[in-house]
Design a protein around this motif. Structure first.
Motif, PDB file in Angstrom:
ATOM      1  N   THR A 456      -5.845 -14.522   5.015  1.00  0.00           N
ATOM      2  CA  THR A 456      -5.111 -13.142   4.698  1.00  0.00           C
ATOM      3  C   THR A 456      -4.201 -13.830   3.546  1.00  0.00           C
ATOM      4  O   THR A 456      -3.082 -14.268   4.158  1.00  0.00           O
ATOM      5  CB  THR A 456      -4.529 -12.456   5.810  1.00  0.00           C
ATOM      6  N   LEU A 457      -4.387 -13.276   2.169  1.00  0.00           N
ATOM      7  CA  LEU A 457      -3.718 -13.544   1.063  1.00  0.00           C
ATOM      8  C   LEU A 457      -2.969 -12.653   0.923  1.00  0.00           C
ATOM      9  O   LEU A 457      -2.729 -11.159   1.046  1.00  0.00           O
ATOM     10  CB  LEU A 457      -4.704 -13.998   0.014  1.00  0.00           C
ATOM     11  N   ASP A 458      -1.679 -12.819   0.043  1.00  0.00           N
ATOM     12  CA  ASP A 458      -0.773 -11.922   0.063  1.00  0.00           C
ATOM     13  C   ASP A 458      -0.347 -12.349  -1.261  1.00  0.00           C
ATOM     14  O   ASP A 458       0.568 -13.923  -1.708  1.00  0.00           O
ATOM     15  CB  ASP A 458       1.003 -11.604   1.083  1.00  0.00           C
ATOM     16  N   ALA A 459      -0.151 -11.534  -2.365  1.00  0.00           N
ATOM     17  CA  ALA A 459       0.960 -12.341  -3.732  1.00  0.00           C
ATOM     18  C   ALA A 459       1.237 -10.842  -4.464  1.00  0.00           C
ATOM     19  O   ALA A 459       1.032  -9.396  -3.873  1.00  0.00           O
ATOM     20  CB  ALA A 459      -0.561 -12.112  -4.319  1.00  0.00           C
ATOM     21  N   ASP A 460       2.753 -11.200  -5.244  1.00  0.00           N
ATOM     22  CA  ASP A 460       3.309 -10.095  -5.631  1.00  0.00           C
ATOM     23  C   ASP A 460       2.173  -9.249  -6.559  1.00  0.00           C
ATOM     24  O   ASP A 460       2.501  -8.117  -7.213  1.00  0.00           O
ATOM     25  CB  ASP A 460       3.946 -10.865  -6.968  1.00  0.00           C
ATOM     26  N   ARG A 461       0.947  -9.862  -7.502  1.00  0.00           N
ATOM     27  CA  ARG A 461       0.473  -9.322  -7.928  1.00  0.00           C
ATOM     28  C   ARG A 461      -1.016  -9.282  -7.716  1.00  0.00           C
ATOM     29  O   ARG A 461      -1.384 -10.333  -7.629  1.00  0.00           O
ATOM     30  CB  ARG A 461       0.100 -10.331  -9.929  1.00  0.00           C
ATOM     31  N   ASN A 493       5.482   0.268   0.523  1.00  0.00           N
ATOM     32  CA  ASN A 493       6.837  -0.410   0.927  1.00  0.00           C
ATOM     33  C   ASN A 493       7.488  -1.664  -0.113  1.00  0.00           C
ATOM     34  O   ASN A 493       8.140  -1.680   0.146  1.00  0.00           O
ATOM     35  CB  ASN A 493       6.388   0.072   2.057  1.00  0.00           C
ATOM     36  N   THR A 494       6.230  -2.471  -0.023  1.00  0.00           N
ATOM     37  CA  THR A 494       6.808  -3.481  -0.875  1.00  0.00           C
ATOM     38  C   THR A 494       5.913  -3.805  -2.105  1.00  0.00           C
ATOM     39  O   THR A 494       6.643  -5.569  -2.783  1.00  0.00           O
ATOM     40  CB  THR A 494       6.246  -5.238   0.275  1.00  0.00           C
ATOM     41  N   SER A 495       5.234  -2.992  -3.079  1.00  0.00           N
ATOM     42  CA  SER A 495       4.710  -2.736  -4.135  1.00  0.00           C
ATOM     43  C   SER A 495       4.212  -5.074  -3.905  1.00  0.00           C
ATOM     44  O   SER A 495       3.680  -5.130  -5.175  1.00  0.00           O
ATOM     45  CB  SER A 495       6.128  -3.511  -5.296  1.00  0.00           C
ATOM     46  N   ALA A 496       4.360  -5.231  -2.919  1.00  0.00           N
ATOM     47  CA  ALA A 496       2.265  -6.573  -2.679  1.00  0.00           C
ATOM     48  C   ALA A 496       0.662  -6.012  -2.841  1.00  0.00           C
ATOM     49  O   ALA A 496       0.681  -4.953  -2.622  1.00  0.00           O
ATOM     50  CB  ALA A 496       3.204  -7.398  -1.410  1.00  0.00           C
ATOM     51  N   TYR A 497       0.673  -7.860  -3.359  1.00  0.00           N
ATOM     52  CA  TYR A 497      -1.128  -6.748  -2.576  1.00  0.00           C
ATOM     53  C   TYR A 497      -1.597  -7.667  -2.377  1.00  0.00           C
ATOM     54  O   TYR A 497      -1.219  -9.122  -1.614  1.00  0.00           O
ATOM     55  CB  TYR A 497      -1.711  -7.393  -4.299  1.00  0.00           C
ATOM     56  N   THR A 498      -2.708  -7.203  -0.446  1.00  0.00           N
ATOM     57  CA  THR A 498      -3.555  -8.399   0.021  1.00  0.00           C
ATOM     58  C   THR A 498      -4.101  -7.886   0.211  1.00  0.00           C
ATOM     59  O   THR A 498      -5.443  -7.199  -0.339  1.00  0.00           O
ATOM     60  CB  THR A 498      -2.621  -7.385   1.163  1.00  0.00           C
ATOM     61  N   GLY A 499      -5.276  -9.032   0.246  1.00  0.00           N
ATOM     62  CA  GLY A 499      -6.968  -9.044   0.659  1.00  0.00           C
ATOM     63  C   GLY A 499      -7.584 -10.022   1.922  1.00  0.00           C
ATOM     64  O   GLY A 499      -6.656 -10.553   2.142  1.00  0.00           O
ATOM     65  N   VAL A 500      -8.570  -9.662   2.130  1.00  0.00           N
ATOM     66  CA  VAL A 500      -8.416 -10.970   3.124  1.00  0.00           C
ATOM     67  C   VAL A 500      -9.723 -11.469   2.109  1.00  0.00           C
ATOM     68  O   VAL A 500     -10.877 -11.343   2.001  1.00  0.00           O
ATOM     69  CB  VAL A 500      -9.203 -10.661   4.599  1.00  0.00           C
TER      70      VAL A 500
END
Length: 506
Positions: A456-461, A493-500
């Motif tokens: 489960t990934l989390d990045a600013d861009r 809310n956080t302006s972060a990008y997520t993906g599995v």
């Protein structure tokens, strides 16, 4: 032929391979349970194609007739590679040819093989009047106008001991070839395709009744595979025959077996060979109460009747023929000459009496030697039979051990792969973590289910995640079976990008 009809009451057709016998009497054919010698029976049999060497040879027209047999024998040894240490029975027939040479068809049989084939028959019968090459039996179909001469025919016939493809052109023998698909071999091939040993009696019962079109699905699928193989082989033989013997068209193919017609075989002839085909069942004009009789027996009867008309038209392989009538025998002529001499010259009775006594004494001595040698031959044949059985038993044991070895080998390889090539899941997760650091991508969760890794990934861009996926795909291309990432979403809310990310490793 009229003379032979008066002399013999019946023709006894003998199959030495299957030990089946039929009696032809009063235009009717009926089975015989046990062979018995009766002088009023005419005994006739055949040699299967698989036991014969059949080949054409050409010799000069300048060879005298008295030297012809020797010249053909020399040709056979030189051109066919016959073993000089083996005794052969060689017969021949001439066929029409043009040019400076004469063309002959040679029919060759090992003498030892002849003795083996008729060993059991000779125990019951004193004589064998006529022994024909099986491929020449089809000549009777043309001699008795059952088939039209001005055509090219192909006969495919299956027996338990042989499967033969025989070609005739204009009513004359052209070429024959045995294939490794006799009924016994066909059963063995079927078991190999099925991967198990099926009941032999049930197999032949279904094959005889329903042929290739059986309603038993398992049998049907395997028989289709088997007959595909058979007709691929037959197609090669047909192509060779057309090319070698300059045959443009084969007008008709006949397919049969000693068990009866083979349902569905005609379609294979059409699909694989492009030949019009029918079952090999002919109207021989012979009555019988049996629902089906091996077609070879009918052809033996017709061939025998033709042989009675003209012995020169057929080849006779018999090695223990019936002796001629007493006046035509050497001994009979001797006795008749003796009587005449006694009548004409009674002054010499003692001379002829002594000669007769010496001849009987010599015959007795030779008969005694023959019995001794016969017992010796029988002893060695029994010894060879035991050795063959032992070899067969050892072959089966070797096959069993090979099967056991291959099973253990497969198990050891599997164990080796587990021990040597097993992938540590923790190492793979650590490797993925290092890759994420390079692209400033965080992991909210990491784990695996077997060979599937779920990150489960989390990045600013969003492009950082995209770059990471491309990098992993390239880096582990030889190890990844499948890689997939659900859509990359932006958290408002956080302006972060997520993906599995899901990675399936090999």
């Amino acid at each position: 032929m009229i003379k032979e009809k008066k002399k013999f009451q019946s023709i006894l057709s003998i199959d030495p391979y299957n030990q089946r016998y039929y009696r032809y009497h009063n235009e009717s054919l009926s089975p015989v349970g046990k062979l018995q010698f009766k002088s009023v029976n005419y005994f006739t049999s055949f040699i299967a194609n698989k036991d014969l060497i059949i080949a054409p040879v050409n010799v000069s027209r300048n060879i005298e007739e008295e030297d012809l047999a020797g010249a053909l024998e020399d040709k056979a040894y030189d051109e066919l590679g016959l073993d000089p240490a083996t005794e052969y029975i060689i017969h021949y027939e001439e066929f029409e040819s043009e040019g400076e040479g004469r063309d002959f068809q040679l029919f060759i049989l090992e003498r030892n093989r002849y003795e083996e084939i008729f060993e059991e028959v000779r125990e019951e019968l004193r004589y064998m009047d006529l022994v024909l090459p099986a491929p020449l039996l089809y000549q009777s179909l043309y001699d008795y106008e059952i088939l039209e001469r001005r055509k090219v025919h192909c006969f495919l016939y299956f027996t338990h001991y042989d499967a033969t493809l025989t070609f005739y052109k204009d009513g004359k023998y052209l070429y024959s070839k045995s294939i490794n698909y006799s009924l016994d071999q066909l059963y063995d091939h079927y078991c190999e395709i099925a991967g198990k040993t099926v009941d032999e009696k049930q197999f032949f019962r279904i094959f005889q009744k329903e042929g290739v079109k059986t309603t038993h699905l398992e049998y049907q699928q395997n028989l289709i595979k088997l007959f595909n193989e058979i007709f691929i082989t037959i197609n090669d033989i047909v192509i060779y025959t057309k090319r070698a013997y300059k045959v443009d068209v084969i007008d008709q193919m006949f397919i049969g077996s000693e068990l009866g017609p083979i349902s569905g075989a005609d379609e294979y002839a059409q699909n694989y060979l492009g030949l019009y085909s029918t079952s090999m069942i002919f109207d021989f004009g012979i009555k019988s109460d049996e629902w089906y009789i091996d077609q070879l027996h009918y052809m033996i009867i017709l061939s025998t009747k033709k042989y009675w008309e003209d012995p020169d038209v057929l080849i006779n392989f018999t090695q223990n023929p019936r002796p001629p009538a007493f006046p035509k025998r050497a001994s009979g002529q001797f006795v008749l000459t003796l009587v005449a001499a006694l009548l004409l010259a009674s002054a010499y009775p003692l001379y002829f009496m002594v000669s007769s006594y010496l001849l009987d004494l010599n015959n007795f001595r030779l008969s005694k030697e023959e019995r001794r040698l016969g017992a010796e031959v029988h002893k060695y044949k029994q010894l060879l039979g035991k050795k063959k059985k032992e070899i067969k038993r050892l072959d089966k044991e070797i096959a069993r051990l090979k099967k056991t070895f291959h099973a253990k080998e497969k198990t050891l390889k599997a164990v080796y792969n587990k021990k040597v090539n097993y992938r540590l899941k923790s190492n793979q997760l650590a490797s993925f973590a290092q890759d994420m650091e390079k692209f400033a991508v965080n992991a909210e969760a990491m784990g695996n289910k077997g060979d599937r890794f779920i990150l489960t990934l989390d990045a600013d861009r969003g492009r950082d995640i995209t770059s990471l996926v491309k990098y992993i795909t390239h880096k582990y291309s030889h190890e990844i079976r499948h890689i997939d990432i659900e859509r990359i979403a932006e958290d408002k809310n956080t302006s972060a990008y997520t993906g599995v990310l899901k990675v399936d490793m090999r």
